[in-house]
Design an enzyme around this catalytic site. Structure first.
Site, short mmCIF file in Angstrom:
data_model
loop_
_atom_site.label_atom_id
_atom_site.label_comp_id
_atom_site.label_asym_id
_atom_site.label_seq_id
_atom_site.Cartn_x
_atom_site.Cartn_y
_atom_site.Cartn_z
N CYS A 157 0.74 -1.15 0.12
CA CYS A 157 -0.06 -0.11 -0.11
C CYS A 157 0.79 1.17 -0.12
O CYS A 157 0.42 2.22 -0.81
CB CYS A 157 -0.93 -0.18 1.03
N ASP B 77 -8.34 3.39 -3.87
CA ASP B 77 -7.15 2.49 -3.18
C ASP B 77 -6.52 1.33 -4.16
O ASP B 77 -7.51 0.62 -4.76
CB ASP B 77 -7.75 1.81 -1.94
N HIS C 299 -2.19 1.12 7.08
CA HIS C 299 -2.57 1.14 5.73
C HIS C 299 -2.66 2.45 5.25
O HIS C 299 -2.91 3.58 5.90
CB HIS C 299 -3.86 0.38 5.30
#
Length: 252
Positions: free
Chosen positions: A67, A117, A105
């Site tokens: 991420c 995302d 995250h």
């Protein structure tokens, strides 16, 4: 940022305007071309969040990342294309109503209207409406954005919480300690085994250790690769990643 090279990497021309349709196209194309992967941890490669290093890894060397890398770099592309982008810290749900630490995250809020995302692995193919509390149907599942305590937002997929977003904008440097922790903490789930996954149409293709998993129509098939040569060929064929050795968990 070489925007042309980045767009070539994900197979899209430069959008005419930074609108909602182009954002949807960018989100899908990025997840189809750039895999979510933790291979650096299992190859002994240090992970840098310096923008030049991220660009070199993802665009020039045609790798993926997790991420902090993928959403971190995607934010720069979106900003260069004219979108307003906030990096936001999130707590990943760990079961039984428990969430992990802040900075667990990195997600993005784009144009003040969308949760974007491209770095969570199995997730939505397209951006999620920030201001809607209705169910949002996506190839990746049925999603909801739900108000949480303190103005935070919970992201649900198929009725299960995924992570909790703090709305405060953050700098990419703010995520460096958590990125280092995910790489080095013995209890980090990123250290348990190599994984590489990308969108494949409306489904996903994933290489988890030596298991090649293909999704199709809500079902999946699994093939165990019985040689190093087969594993390396799978990385090359399905993810465009050229490796000279099979990634192995640290200490194995």
């Amino acid at each position: 940022m070489d925007v042309t090279a980045y767009l070539d990497r994900i197979g899209l021309p430069r959008p005419a305007t930074p609108d909602d349709d182009s954002l949807r196209a960018l989100s899908w194309a990025h997840q189809a071309a750039v895999p979510f992967e933790n291979l650096s941890i299992h190859l002994g490669e240090p992970i840098s969040l310096d923008p030049a290093d991220l660009f070199d890894k993802v665009v020039r060397r045609r790798r993926g990342g997790f991420c902090y890398e993928l959403n971190g770099l995607f934010a720069l592309l979106l900003a260069d294309l004219g979108h307003a982008v906030d990096r936001v810290a999130s707590r990943v749900h760990r079961g039984e109503g428990r969430f992990g630490p802040l900075f667990d995250h990195l997600a993005l809020i784009v144009d003040g209207r969308w949760v974007v995302d491209v770095g969570f692995g199995r997730h939505s193919s397209y951006p999620l409406r920030l201001d809607s509390r209705d169910e949002q149907v996506d190839p990746g599942g049925r999603f909801r954005v739900i108000e949480a305590d303190g103005g935070d937002l919970d992201i649900y997929r198929d009725g299960e919480p995924q992570y909790r977003i703090e709305r405060r904008p953050r700098d990419l440097l703010d995520f460096e300690p958590a990125c280092w922790w995910q790489q080095t903490w013995p209890g980090s789930h990123f250290r348990t085994g190599p994984v590489c996954s990308r969108l494949d149409g409306d489904d996903r293709i994933t290489l988890s250790g030596r298991r090649l998993i293909r999704g199709s129509g809500g079902a999946s098939t699994e093939t165990v690769l019985d040689s190093d040569e087969a594993v390396l060929a799978a990385y090359r064929t399905h993810f465009g990643i050229e490796l000279d050795r099979v990634p192995e968990p640290p200490g194995s």
